[in-house]
Design a protein around this motif. Sequence first.
Motif, PDB file in Angstrom:
ATOM      1  N   LEU A 333       0.846  -1.196   0.000  1.00  0.00           N
ATOM      2  CA  LEU A 333       0.000   0.000   0.000  1.00  0.00           C
ATOM      3  C   LEU A 333       0.875   1.236   0.000  1.00  0.00           C
ATOM      4  O   LEU A 333       2.066   1.168   0.282  1.00  0.00           O
ATOM      5  N   ASP A 340      -4.988   1.671   6.237  1.00  0.00           N
ATOM      6  CA  ASP A 340      -5.839   0.870   5.350  1.00  0.00           C
ATOM      7  C   ASP A 340      -5.589  -0.629   5.481  1.00  0.00           C
ATOM      8  O   ASP A 340      -6.328  -1.421   4.891  1.00  0.00           O
ATOM      9  N   ARG A 343      -8.624  -2.459   6.204  1.00  0.00           N
ATOM     10  CA  ARG A 343      -9.549  -2.800   5.117  1.00  0.00           C
ATOM     11  C   ARG A 343      -9.146  -4.131   4.485  1.00  0.00           C
ATOM     12  O   ARG A 343      -9.994  -4.945   4.120  1.00  0.00           O
ATOM     13  N   ALA A 344      -7.844  -4.320   4.350  1.00  0.00           N
ATOM     14  CA  ALA A 344      -7.375  -5.612   3.828  1.00  0.00           C
ATOM     15  C   ALA A 344      -7.769  -6.731   4.779  1.00  0.00           C
ATOM     16  O   ALA A 344      -8.207  -7.804   4.360  1.00  0.00           O
ATOM     17  N   ALA A 347     -11.340  -7.763   4.526  1.00  0.00           N
ATOM     18  CA  ALA A 347     -11.562  -8.613   3.346  1.00  0.00           C
ATOM     19  C   ALA A 347     -11.021 -10.020   3.577  1.00  0.00           C
ATOM     20  O   ALA A 347     -11.635 -11.008   3.182  1.00  0.00           O
ATOM     21  N   LEU A 348      -9.874 -10.107   4.228  1.00  0.00           N
ATOM     22  CA  LEU A 348      -9.296 -11.422   4.513  1.00  0.00           C
ATOM     23  C   LEU A 348     -10.207 -12.213   5.454  1.00  0.00           C
ATOM     24  O   LEU A 348     -10.383 -13.421   5.294  1.00  0.00           O
TER      25      LEU A 348
END
Lengths: 358, 358
Positions: A333, A340, A343-344, A347-348
Amino acid sequence: MVELRRITPVILSGGSGTRLWPLSRAGKPKQLLSLTQDETMLQLTARRTVDSDRFAAPIIVANARHAAMIAEQLAAVGAGGATVILEPAARNTAPAIALAALHAAPDALLLVMPSDHVIADVDAFLAAVDATAPVVEQGWLATFGITPDAPEIGYGYIRAGAEIAPGVRRVERFVEKPDRATAEAYLAEGCYAWNGGIFLFRADAYLAALDAHAPAIVAAARAAMAAARTDGNEIRPDAAAFALSPDDSVDYAVMERAERVVVAPVEMGWSDVGSWDALHDLADKDAAGNVHHGSVIAIDTSGCLIRSDGPVVAAVGVSDLIIIATKDAVLVLPRGSSQDVKRAIAALKRDGHVTLDH
Amino acid sequence: MVELRRITPVILSGGSGTRLWPLSRAGKPKQLLSLTQDETMLQLTARRTVDSDRFAAPIIVANARHAAMIAEQLAAVGAGGATVILEPAARNTAPAIALAALHAAPDALLLVMPSDHVIADVDAFLAAVDATAPVVEQGWLATFGITPDAPEIGYGYIRAGAEIAPGVRRVERFVEKPDRATAEAYLAEGCYAWNGGIFLFRADAYLAALDAHAPAIVAAARAAMAAARTDGNEIRPDAAAFALSPDDSVDYAVMERAERVVVAPVEMGWSDVGSWDALHDLADKDAAGNVHHGSVIAIDTSGCLIRSDGPVVAAVGVSDLIIIATKDAVLVLPRGSSQDVKRAIAALKRDGHVTLDH
């Protein structure tokens, strides 16, 4: 004058922070990693208190899952004599400190420290501890306030009031993480400090405050310690009893509610190393502003933090990136946006990736 | 009219290209990887020739190290009947084709193809083959020229002369990779084609040209095939004999020196997939211009090629990057500069990294 050697460091190692994913995992969180130096954050924290003239042996409160790693890391820095209280479950900082307070002598001064912060100027820190100890001896609860150098929106703030001893001021109020404009106003006003999560109080004063403001926590902690198993330096509180404790932070449960609370503002080169950006800020950089660690080939890069604890990372011609590689996960990133990572992680989690845990 | 089924595909699989590092390695080079589709480049190439009305069973010339992978990949696409000539050493394309030519019938038409190119419009390719076959039957050596759509500086060019059959023109000359201005002039002039490394000639015509222009190559190939060991479909030329062959390309050794050489310009959606940028160009993209492959979490990314064949890759807020991850190596560079992978490789070689090979 307080007898300083009665200060008992309490090092909180219960975190399983994901802000430094993919390096930090539940199985080996930030405090057990070497981030700023060759020693781990826990080792650096423990080393600060290896001073028998000043400190009693520390108490570490940690996740039982990390028992072996912690014992090994403490032994390596001459803190093998520490008491390690192994939490059977994570219940946040108020119950964790209660376990330590119940183990310590009632009149012990507990210097509570997260296990994963950087303090560059230890002398300044110790001077603040010395200044605060006499006040704490009288039953006050003290927090060390980090003098802000930027309008950070990621920290809680403390508004300091009247000075009641040199360098020690009554807390006027705790305030939540502010928005940008508010943070700028706080910075301009000059009487605000960041809440860095470092505390000094007598064990009995802390337990009394818990009795008054969070009785369920202290009841659960008492029951858990009464039924604890002890093995050498390791104490394992009873799991069933501790499970009944509410989950709460020392800030919410005690500091923001108690009457007699002081803050000692201190400039000590503090960082909570709360993001990859923070780590880039802290680290020594090459002429192009890069920080490289591990097996890294970097050509024509600038302003990058590139770290590998696994595969070789080859980066060519990139600027202002954060690239973190482990054997099973890679994060990329832009520098300045390392928040952020959450945010990853979201999703993971959604995809059920195991790289969050092991 | 030529009997088309006498065309014998010769698929050259000897490359160990590093331009697609870290995915492509000497141990498993580009042609054995799935890059553009689920099938590998070799499988896609072989599949083009699985047509018994048109083609004889193909001959694959490959690195002996890859024998097992090649047999498995060919069987999976119904090309298990192919003859596989396993080179004991890499000697470039002229000797490799000589081995195939010596194995084939003297009047066989050899359709020589790299194993790692994309041909999107196979019908156009086959039409060009059909148009060229009658000329080749008469002993001409033919190359298929890729009609340029950009002033590429990475390819050799062929200047086409007079048409000697419909769609087949005499080669006026081969020219080396040009500079930008020259490439633009070639493109404007319209009678230049890229040299794509795809050829059609009779086996005997090729061997005769080698005899005339590169006798040491054909002598070594003859000796190696005379002493070859055969095991089912696999032919292993004699290593000591083949080692004596000069290392040379078919272009330099034969095509640029022979008298009777034609070019068949063809527009067939060709790509040599010679870089990560080329792969991004070829692939289907999402609305933001991203190409993702494998275990990838991408949030707010645009114009990226992100591929993992190993660790999960999480990218947040990045644009126009190439990120390629394998279990032991990660490459990060800006899109448009994927030729810089060679700079990374030079550095890795200097440092003795094993990730180049295995």
